[in-house]
Motif scaffolding. Structure first.
Motif, PDB file in Angstrom:
ATOM      1  N   VAL A   1       0.867  -1.172   0.000  1.00  0.00           N
ATOM      2  CA  VAL A   1       0.000   0.000   0.000  1.00  0.00           C
ATOM      3  C   VAL A   1       0.907   1.226   0.000  1.00  0.00           C
ATOM      4  CG1 VAL A   1      -1.755   1.306   1.256  1.00  0.00           C
ATOM      5  CG2 VAL A   1      -1.796  -1.198   1.290  1.00  0.00           C
ATOM      6  N   VAL A   2       0.646   2.155  -0.922  1.00  0.00           N
ATOM      7  CA  VAL A   2       1.417   3.390  -0.990  1.00  0.00           C
ATOM      8  C   VAL A   2       0.494   4.561  -0.677  1.00  0.00           C
ATOM      9  CG1 VAL A   2       2.746   4.954  -2.459  1.00  0.00           C
ATOM     10  CG2 VAL A   2       3.059   2.478  -2.659  1.00  0.00           C
ATOM     11  N   VAL A   3       0.844   5.339   0.337  1.00  0.00           N
ATOM     12  CA  VAL A   3       0.086   6.527   0.718  1.00  0.00           C
ATOM     13  C   VAL A   3       0.859   7.746   0.219  1.00  0.00           C
ATOM     14  CG1 VAL A   3      -0.888   7.873   2.603  1.00  0.00           C
ATOM     15  CG2 VAL A   3      -0.842   5.368   2.751  1.00  0.00           C
ATOM     16  N   VAL A   4       0.222   8.539  -0.626  1.00  0.00           N
ATOM     17  CA  VAL A   4       0.870   9.713  -1.206  1.00  0.00           C
ATOM     18  C   VAL A   4       0.427  10.947  -0.435  1.00  0.00           C
ATOM     19  CG1 VAL A   4       1.232  11.082  -3.283  1.00  0.00           C
ATOM     20  CG2 VAL A   4       0.866   8.606  -3.461  1.00  0.00           C
ATOM     21  N   GLY A   5       1.376  11.645   0.169  1.00  0.00           N
ATOM     22  CA  GLY A   5       1.062  12.847   0.930  1.00  0.00           C
ATOM     23  C   GLY A   5       1.337  12.661   2.404  1.00  0.00           C
ATOM     24  N   ASP A   6       2.139  13.563   2.992  1.00  0.00           N
ATOM     25  CA  ASP A   6       2.511  13.415   4.403  1.00  0.00           C
ATOM     26  C   ASP A   6       1.894  14.501   5.268  1.00  0.00           C
ATOM     27  OD1 ASP A   6       4.136  15.381   3.188  1.00  0.00           O
ATOM     28  OD2 ASP A   6       5.611  15.204   4.791  1.00  0.00           O
ATOM     29  N   GLY A   7       0.721  15.012   4.854  1.00  0.00           N
ATOM     30  CA  GLY A   7      -0.032  15.874   5.747  1.00  0.00           C
ATOM     31  C   GLY A   7      -0.651  15.034   6.845  1.00  0.00           C
ATOM     32  N   LEU A   8      -1.499  15.644   7.659  1.00  0.00           N
ATOM     33  CA  LEU A   8      -2.075  14.907   8.779  1.00  0.00           C
ATOM     34  C   LEU A   8      -2.872  13.689   8.308  1.00  0.00           C
ATOM     35  CD1 LEU A   8      -3.297  17.801  11.104  1.00  0.00           C
ATOM     36  CD2 LEU A   8      -1.018  16.823  10.834  1.00  0.00           C
TER      37      LEU A   8
ATOM     38  N   ALA B   1      -2.712  13.891  -0.915  1.00  0.00           N
ATOM     39  CA  ALA B   1      -1.789  14.998  -1.172  1.00  0.00           C
ATOM     40  C   ALA B   1      -2.475  16.329  -1.411  1.00  0.00           C
ATOM     41  CB  ALA B   1      -0.898  14.652  -2.369  1.00  0.00           C
ATOM     42  N   GLY B   2      -3.751  16.432  -1.137  1.00  0.00           N
ATOM     43  CA  GLY B   2      -4.396  17.725  -1.299  1.00  0.00           C
ATOM     44  C   GLY B   2      -5.911  17.619  -1.230  1.00  0.00           C
ATOM     45  N   PHE B   3      -6.535  18.765  -0.913  1.00  0.00           N
ATOM     46  CA  PHE B   3      -7.989  18.824  -0.825  1.00  0.00           C
ATOM     47  C   PHE B   3      -8.482  20.046  -1.589  1.00  0.00           C
ATOM     48  CE2 PHE B   3      -6.329  16.734   2.921  1.00  0.00           C
ATOM     49  CZ  PHE B   3      -7.082  15.557   2.947  1.00  0.00           C
ATOM     50  N   ALA B   4      -9.694  19.959  -2.092  1.00  0.00           N
ATOM     51  CA  ALA B   4     -10.275  21.052  -2.871  1.00  0.00           C
ATOM     52  C   ALA B   4     -11.752  21.161  -2.539  1.00  0.00           C
ATOM     53  CB  ALA B   4     -10.084  20.802  -4.367  1.00  0.00           C
ATOM     54  N   VAL B   5     -12.327  22.321  -2.853  1.00  0.00           N
ATOM     55  CA  VAL B   5     -13.756  22.523  -2.641  1.00  0.00           C
ATOM     56  C   VAL B   5     -14.483  22.407  -3.971  1.00  0.00           C
ATOM     57  CG1 VAL B   5     -13.392  23.979  -0.634  1.00  0.00           C
ATOM     58  CG2 VAL B   5     -13.556  25.030  -2.894  1.00  0.00           C
ATOM     59  N   ALA B   6     -15.774  22.183  -3.914  1.00  0.00           N
ATOM     60  CA  ALA B   6     -16.575  22.066  -5.123  1.00  0.00           C
ATOM     61  C   ALA B   6     -16.606  23.403  -5.868  1.00  0.00           C
ATOM     62  CB  ALA B   6     -18.000  21.640  -4.770  1.00  0.00           C
ATOM     63  N   PRO B   7     -16.763  23.377  -7.183  1.00  0.00           N
ATOM     64  CA  PRO B   7     -16.785  24.613  -7.968  1.00  0.00           C
ATOM     65  C   PRO B   7     -18.124  25.339  -7.942  1.00  0.00           C
ATOM     66  CG  PRO B   7     -17.016  22.728  -9.426  1.00  0.00           C
ATOM     67  CD  PRO B   7     -16.806  22.168  -8.039  1.00  0.00           C
TER      68      PRO B   7
ATOM     69  N   SER C   1       2.488  -4.278   3.361  1.00  0.00           N
ATOM     70  CA  SER C   1       3.648  -3.386   3.367  1.00  0.00           C
ATOM     71  C   SER C   1       3.176  -1.977   3.049  1.00  0.00           C
ATOM     72  CB  SER C   1       4.665  -3.851   2.326  1.00  0.00           C
ATOM     73  OG  SER C   1       5.712  -2.920   2.207  1.00  0.00           O
ATOM     74  N   VAL C   2       3.418  -1.034   3.950  1.00  0.00           N
ATOM     75  CA  VAL C   2       2.925   0.334   3.798  1.00  0.00           C
ATOM     76  C   VAL C   2       4.083   1.298   3.569  1.00  0.00           C
ATOM     77  CG1 VAL C   2       1.613   2.223   4.846  1.00  0.00           C
ATOM     78  CG2 VAL C   2       0.948  -0.159   5.281  1.00  0.00           C
ATOM     79  N   THR C   3       3.958   2.125   2.529  1.00  0.00           N
ATOM     80  CA  THR C   3       4.953   3.154   2.218  1.00  0.00           C
ATOM     81  C   THR C   3       4.274   4.518   2.225  1.00  0.00           C
ATOM     82  OG1 THR C   3       6.275   1.659   0.850  1.00  0.00           O
ATOM     83  CG2 THR C   3       6.578   4.015   0.482  1.00  0.00           C
ATOM     84  N   LEU C   4       4.921   5.495   2.841  1.00  0.00           N
ATOM     85  CA  LEU C   4       4.409   6.864   2.896  1.00  0.00           C
ATOM     86  C   LEU C   4       5.344   7.768   2.103  1.00  0.00           C
ATOM     87  CD1 LEU C   4       2.486   9.054   4.021  1.00  0.00           C
ATOM     88  CD2 LEU C   4       3.931   9.127   6.069  1.00  0.00           C
ATOM     89  N   ILE C   5       4.808   8.456   1.104  1.00  0.00           N
ATOM     90  CA  ILE C   5       5.612   9.359   0.277  1.00  0.00           C
ATOM     91  C   ILE C   5       5.423  10.790   0.767  1.00  0.00           C
ATOM     92  CG2 ILE C   5       5.982  10.286  -2.029  1.00  0.00           C
ATOM     93  CD1 ILE C   5       5.124   7.673  -3.187  1.00  0.00           C
ATOM     94  N   ALA C   6       6.540  11.444   1.135  1.00  0.00           N
ATOM     95  CA  ALA C   6       6.523  12.813   1.632  1.00  0.00           C
ATOM     96  C   ALA C   6       7.207  13.734   0.627  1.00  0.00           C
ATOM     97  CB  ALA C   6       7.233  12.895   2.980  1.00  0.00           C
TER      98      ALA C   6
END
Length: 405
Positions: free
Chosen positions: A157-164, A244-250, A181-186
């Motif tokens: 499992v690969v987690v992209v993004g090291d925010g909270l 790796a990021g969040f957005a709001v609706a348009p 197996s877990v990998t965190l990409i920062a």
């Protein structure tokens, strides 16, 4: 004719605000409707736990609003027309329109793939209950005893993004599903915004849980079974989780409300839209400037502050009362590292990490307590509020002008 208040979204900000408005305003003068796509209250801050395989509470919104006289419309918001004061919705009961006199926009945020090729098609996320359940189903399949080599053997499992969200997701999966197996990409140094001591604690937790951390790395593309990085590194992945990021609706931008470049509604210090006075915003969808002069981050705490302020402003303006000011502060981060470890990191007035932090089981218990209180408060939105309901001013527009802002 009754004053029609429509609340868009029943997350941490919207659900509490709707219940508070219902208790504080007389039903003889007001009609409150909540529009939400899901029938349950979703504990977004615990969706990484749901994905990891744990059960979390999801109270029915009909029960949350029972006895409040709040109307619930299960539907998806498709458009807003602020000139006609209409919200267009689509749901199981068909398409329709809702008229409003006051609108509270609290639709929150969703995952942002930032245009990375393949991320939308192949990556999972934990920003909504359906998406968290899809990830859970995928992880279950990776641990199936029918797989060659045994449950989870050789699966990654690969987690992209090291925010909270990324940190909590990676550590939760690693603890709950040790066979994977877990990998965190920062993008930079792991836990860069934290104090040195908290960063060291985080790194020890990842080592203890077997989370491989890849730092100073940018993802260039996501494929069905691997992740390609900008430096040429290729990581095998049976399940890629994008945090790796969040957005709001348009929707707000499309409705010509004044928004930031990211689409968040620009509000004044009472959470009222600076371009449309009968529209308020709270939670992740609001661009609110905190007491420290910085925009509040997308968080449950910010949802609480902005939701309370928006509610107070709506009540004050409609009833001709003075509008009290809520604190709009950012005090720190509460990070869970599985169920038995965590980090509490306080920040100063400039949003910089203070030297001291709390880590370990006590921090985990405090985080769990905060989440429990948030759930209880949201599930009981009228608890502790005065039973006397305020009548609307005879001339709401004039009252709005007299209100303290």
């Amino acid at each position: 004719m009754k004053h029609r208040i429509v609340v868009l979204g029943a997350g941490y900000a919207g659900a509490y605000a709707a219940g508070t408005l219902a208790r504080r305003l007389s039903p003889e003068d007001t009609e409150i409707t909540v529009v939400n796509a899901e029938p349950d209250f979703v504990q977004r801050l615990r969706l990484h736990q749901l994905a990891a395989g744990q059960e979390i509470e999801a109270p029915r919104l009909t029960e949350v609003f029972a006895g409040t006289e709040v109307r619930l419309r299960l539907a998806r918001v498709t458009a807003i027309d602020p000139d006609r004061r209409i919200v267009a919705v689509a749901g199981a009961d068909g398409d329709g329109e809702l008229d409003y006199d006051t609108l509270l926009y609290a639709l929150g945020s969703h995952v942002a793939h930032s245009g990375v090729p393949g991320a939308a098609e192949h990556a999972f996320d934990v920003t909504g209950r359906p998406s968290a359940l899809r990830l859970r189903e995928r992880l279950d399949s990776l641990e199936s005893p029918d797989r060659p080599g045994g449950p989870g053997e050789g699966r990654s499992v690969v987690v992209v993004g090291d925010g909270l969200t990324g940190i909590e997701t990676a550590t939760e999966i690693a603890e709950s599903r040790p066979g994977l197996s877990v990998t965190l990409i920062a993008r930079g140094e792991l836990g860069a915004p934290l104090s040195p001591g908290a960063r060291a604690h985080l790194r020890r937790a990842c080592d203890r849980l077997g989370v491989t951390v890849v730092e100073h790395t940018t993802v260039e593309a996501v494929e069905a079974t691997r992740v390609r990085c900008a430096d040429g590194t290729v990581l095998t992945s049976d399940a890629t989780v994008w945090t790796a990021g969040f957005a709001v609706a348009p929707l707000a931008a499309a409705a010509s409300l004044e928004v930031t470049g990211s689409g968040r509604i620009v509000v004044d210090d009472t959470m009222r839209s600076v371009s449309h006075p009968n529209v308020y915003a709270a939670g992740d969808s609001a661009h609110a400037v905190g007491d420290n002069g910085r925009p509040l981050p997308m968080s449950c705490a910010s949802a609480g502050y902005t939701g309370r302020q928006a509610t107070a402003a709506i009540v004050g303006r409609l009833t001709g009362r003075e509008i009290p000011k809520s604190k709009l502060e950012y005090v720190g981060n509460h990070i869970s590292l599985g169920r038995r470890d965590g980090i509490l990191q306080m920040v100063d007035g400039e949003a910089r990490a203070k030297p001291k932090f709390m880590g370990g089981r006590k921090a985990a218990r405090i985080k769990a307590g905060i989440l429990g209180m948030s759930l209880w408060a949201t599930s009981h939105p009228t608890f502790g509020l005065p039973k006397r309901r305020n009548r609307l001013a005879t001339a709401p527009k004039a009252a709005a002008e007299r209100a303290v802002v």
